[in-house]
Design an enzyme around this catalytic site. Structure first.
Site, PDB file in Angstrom:
ATOM      1  N   GLU A  49      34.179  45.505  30.949  1.00  0.00           N
ATOM      2  CA  GLU A  49      35.328  46.014  30.703  1.00  0.00           C
ATOM      3  C   GLU A  49      35.878  45.455  29.641  1.00  0.00           C
ATOM      4  O   GLU A  49      36.141  44.148  29.601  1.00  0.00           O
ATOM      5  CB  GLU A  49      36.440  45.694  31.942  1.00  0.00           C
ATOM      6  CG  GLU A  49      36.209  46.665  32.994  1.00  0.00           C
ATOM      7  CD  GLU A  49      36.890  46.311  34.205  1.00  0.00           C
ATOM      8  OE1 GLU A  49      38.045  45.704  34.062  1.00  0.00           O
ATOM      9  OE2 GLU A  49      36.964  46.876  35.405  1.00  0.00           O
ATOM     10  N   ASP A  60      49.224  42.084  34.302  1.00  0.00           N
ATOM     11  CA  ASP A  60      48.077  41.023  34.311  1.00  0.00           C
ATOM     12  C   ASP A  60      48.854  39.584  34.518  1.00  0.00           C
ATOM     13  O   ASP A  60      50.094  39.665  33.892  1.00  0.00           O
ATOM     14  CB  ASP A  60      47.589  40.979  32.603  1.00  0.00           C
ATOM     15  CG  ASP A  60      46.837  42.298  32.480  1.00  0.00           C
ATOM     16  OD1 ASP A  60      45.837  42.295  33.478  1.00  0.00           O
ATOM     17  OD2 ASP A  60      47.128  43.072  31.796  1.00  0.00           O
TER      18      ASP A  60
END
Length: 263
Positions: A49, A60
């Site tokens: 990823e 995040d």
């Protein structure tokens, strides 16, 4: 069949679970980041990823937020991220790359041009965390027509009514977010994850990969044992942020991969 589909078919044939590693493209700089990415397959990573740096990474936690800031400050852009994929592909034409990020940079580029460039660079799939299924016409459906997988996230709050909508146009694999909240916030628990994975697998043939809160080889093994594999991101990003040499970061990644592959 994309590289992602081929990889999961191969793992299934071997009776192995998948280990997926997330790194932020360009953190702490282009050359170091490329060295890490090139080293991931040798460390046992099945799917990469590749984070696309963005100024407002709302899903995040601090580790990945800071990684994105470092990358942006070092001059990382969408074009440079695609260049990193191109450089990686010069030596590896089989390991899948999933670009993970937010829609704004893609929208700014223009969807058709972005998809053409991503495909040419060797990107195999997309995880765009701020595009819900209601917006599938924006990117999901064009991406699949262009031959890229569009991977959707399911979470602990994705109930039985919502789940079919989430799965409707998903391909490649389903990314199950093991905890509520942001990346790196808490530790994933196999006892919590197992029934949720089973619930998703009852509704789809796609592999279910679990991420968020996987930090150690032991957790990687436990989580992979109740799913089709696991993802580690924040823990790898934190190792790189500590200033350790690439060889030590890759050794840490290998320990995680070994844990997942023991499952």
């Amino acid at each position: 069949m994309t590289r992602i589909d081929a990889k999961f078919a191969d793992l299934k044939a071997q009776g192995k679970k998948a280990f997926v590693a997330y790194v932020m493209a360009g953190d702490p700089d282009f050359d170091t980041s490329l060295e890490v990415v090139k080293g991931l397959p040798g460390a046992g990573v099945d799917v990469i990823e590749l984070g696309l740096p963005f100024t407002d990474p709302m899903a995040d936690g601090p580790a990945i937020q800071l990684a994105g800031q470092r990358a942006l400050e070092a001059g990382m852009t969408l074009d440079r991220t695609l260049e990193m994929a191109r450089e990686f592909r010069k030596g590896d034409n089989t390991t899948p790359i999933v670009m993970m990020g937010y829609y704004n940079p893609i929208y700014s580029r223009g969807v058709d041009l972005f998809l053409e460039q991503a495909k040419e660079a060797g990107i195999d799939g997309l995880i765009i965390v701020d595009l819900p299924p209601e917006e599938d016409d924006e990117l999901c459906i064009p991406a699949q027509k262009a031959g890229l997988n569009f991977i959707r996230l399911a979470t602990p709050t994705t109930d039985d009514k919502r789940l079919p909508k989430v799965l409707q146009n998903t391909s490649g694999f389903v990314y199950y977010v093991s905890i509520t909240g942001i990346t790196g916030a808490a530790q994933a628990q196999a006892t919590d994850v197992a029934p949720e994975v089973a619930r998703i697998k009852a509704k789809t043939e796609l592999p279910v990969i679990v991420g968020f809160g996987v930090r150690t080889p032991e957790i990687a093994q436990n989580i992979a044992s109740v799913a089709d594999g696991c993802v580690v991101g924040s823990a790898i990003v934190a190792e790189l942020a500590s200033g350790k040499p690439v060889s030590e970061v890759l050794a840490f990644v290998k320990s995680l991969a070994d844990g997942a592959h023991r499952a």
